[in-house]
Enzyme design. Structure first.
Site, PDB file in Angstrom:
ATOM      1  N   THR A 186       0.834  -1.194   0.000  1.00 50.65           N
ATOM      2  CA  THR A 186       0.000   0.000   0.000  1.00 50.65           C
ATOM      3  C   THR A 186       0.875   1.252   0.000  1.00 50.65           C
ATOM      4  O   THR A 186       1.939   1.263   0.606  1.00 50.65           O
ATOM      5  CB  THR A 186      -0.900  -0.010   1.248  1.00 50.65           C
ATOM      6  OG1 THR A 186      -1.801  -1.117   1.161  1.00 50.65           O
ATOM      7  CG2 THR A 186      -1.685   1.288   1.395  1.00 50.65           C
ATOM      8  N   ARG A 214     -13.721  -8.269  -0.690  1.00 52.76           N
ATOM      9  CA  ARG A 214     -13.042  -7.787   0.513  1.00 52.76           C
ATOM     10  C   ARG A 214     -12.541  -6.355   0.344  1.00 52.76           C
ATOM     11  O   ARG A 214     -11.989  -5.986  -0.675  1.00 52.76           O
ATOM     12  CB  ARG A 214     -11.863  -8.706   0.840  1.00 52.76           C
ATOM     13  CG  ARG A 214     -11.083  -8.319   2.100  1.00 52.76           C
ATOM     14  CD  ARG A 214      -9.833  -7.535   1.780  1.00 52.76           C
ATOM     15  NE  ARG A 214      -9.028  -7.254   2.986  1.00 52.76           N
ATOM     16  CZ  ARG A 214      -7.968  -6.457   3.017  1.00 52.76           C
ATOM     17  NH1 ARG A 214      -7.581  -5.853   1.901  1.00 52.76           N
ATOM     18  NH2 ARG A 214      -7.305  -6.258   4.146  1.00 52.76           N
ATOM     19  N   ASP A 217      -8.566  -1.447   5.100  1.00 54.07           N
ATOM     20  CA  ASP A 217      -8.656  -0.199   5.860  1.00 54.07           C
ATOM     21  C   ASP A 217      -8.356   1.052   5.046  1.00 54.07           C
ATOM     22  O   ASP A 217      -8.782   2.147   5.410  1.00 54.07           O
ATOM     23  CB  ASP A 217      -7.693  -0.249   7.048  1.00 54.07           C
ATOM     24  CG  ASP A 217      -6.236  -0.318   6.592  1.00 54.07           C
ATOM     25  OD1 ASP A 217      -5.904  -1.252   5.835  1.00 54.07           O
ATOM     26  OD2 ASP A 217      -5.429   0.534   6.987  1.00 54.07           O
ATOM     27  N   GLY A 238      -0.858  -2.271   6.186  1.00 54.02           N
ATOM     28  CA  GLY A 238      -0.730  -3.475   7.000  1.00 54.02           C
ATOM     29  C   GLY A 238      -1.954  -4.362   6.930  1.00 54.02           C
ATOM     30  O   GLY A 238      -2.680  -4.370   5.933  1.00 54.02           O
TER      31      GLY A 238
END
Length: 353
Positions: A186, A214, A217, A238
């Site tokens: 990311t 899915r 965050d 993460g």
């Protein structure tokens, strides 16, 4: 799952001017696992992203524009899991998530499971500026992107041979829900402009082999992305499920704001007891100086530690309106970099840098 103590750069003291902090993902990044070629390529890309964002800030541009400029560079680089280079879903497609937030008024825009926008961070910003919504997903996000005139590409543009190999390796292992090695890639950026405003942005392809639509965050305001001129700007990378459960980005910002305001109020009361009445400007200066760099770092480390205690792993970059900046991560490494108006600029990969 055991989680190592959070690693972080030496926290910077508050200072005037502008600042920029970026990341390109955290994970099992050890010198024995990263080839010299990848090491060099990643450092070059991080430096280019810093240059792009710094150019905006140096010319007096906004934190929002700087965040966007830095993230576009990383989205266009196949070494990262965002834009061109995004990982594959279990079905062999690429689904992009992104978010951006302005600390001045806490306006935010985000997209999840987009398929055809070349630079997802631009779509997140369009959602913020051109729609009444905060988060658009899937087909709706794709339609909105086309209507806004953003550059559209075939979904195959995002994938690379290396990402395809990672998916095939995952399927061959038959290990379960998604990539258990959690090769996070990311990307994100936080910026503070010369007006003292902060902004944050994050962009990702998610997890290799993700299924059933899915969403992690990164596009969730308060989990992987948050910015508030009263406290901090945060971008995370993460194990998204754990960052969501803790509300990591918002949690860090809230703790910083509450502690700074409480400390400033106490000091103002002490001044009044000494016969001094503070005007608005003095109160603002008091708030800006009420927390040390070490205290801000400790708050970031504590929240990452709490997330790790639940079984997650990853890291964040942070930047306060008062100039404190740094990282906190509990993985062996994190692609990261920072720059500021004092001329300092650095990039790093491993935890001991």
């Amino acid at each position: 799952m055991s989680v190592s103590a959070p690693a972080a750069a030496t926290p910077e003291t508050a200072q005037p001017g502008w600042s920029l902090v970026i990341h390109g993902g955290a994970g099992i990044l050890e010198r024995s696992r990263v080839s010299p070629e990848t090491d060099a390529a990643v450092r070059v890309a991080l430096d280019r992203a810093l240059a792009a964002g710094s150019d905006v800030l140096r010319q007096g541009g906004s934190a929002m524009d700087a965040v966007q400029a830095a993230i576009i560079v990383l989205e266009d680089d196949p070494n990262f899991n965002a834009g061109h280079g995004a990982v594959y879903t279990y079905e062999g497609t690429n689904e992009l998530d992104a978010a951006i937030m302005d600390g001045t008024d806490r306006k935010a825009g985000a997209i999840a499971r987009a398929h055809n926008t070349r630079n997802p961070i631009l779509l997140a910003r369009k959602v913020m500026e051109e729609s009444p919504h905060v988060l658009l997903s899937g087909e709706g996000a794709d339609r909105f992107s086309a209507e806004m005139g953003l550059v559209q590409v075939d979904n195959s543009y995002f994938g690379t041979p290396e990402r395809k190999r990672q998916l095939e390796e995952l399927k061959a292992k038959k290990v379960g829900w998604f990539d258990v090695d959690l090769k996070y890639g990311t990307v994100g950026a936080v910026a503070r402009d010369t007006h003292g405003n902060v902004a944050a942005g994050t962009s990702t392809g998610g997890l290799t082999g993700k299924r059933y639509g899915r969403i992690g965050d990164s596009p969730l305001i308060g989990a992987g992305t948050y910015a508030d001129d009263r406290s901090c700007a945060i971008s995370a990378t993460g194990a998204g499920e754990f960052f969501i459960r803790v509300g990591v980005a918002h949690e860090i910002c809230t703790r910083i704001r509450m502690k700074a305001e409480a400390r400033a109020e106490f000091l103002a009361q002490e001044a009044e007891r000494g016969g001094t009445t503070l005007d608005a400007a003095s109160q603002a200066r008091l708030l800006a100086s009420s927390l040390s760099a070490e205290e801000v770092q400790a708050i970031a480390d504590a929240v990452i530690g709490e997330m790790g205690a639940l079984g997650g792993s990853g890291g964040i970059i942070y930047l306060t309106p008062w100039g404190h900046k740094g990282y906190s991560f509990d993985t062996p490494g994190m692609f990261r970099g920072m720059a500021s108006s004092d001329g300092a600029r650095s990039v790093a990969i491993y935890g001991d840098e």
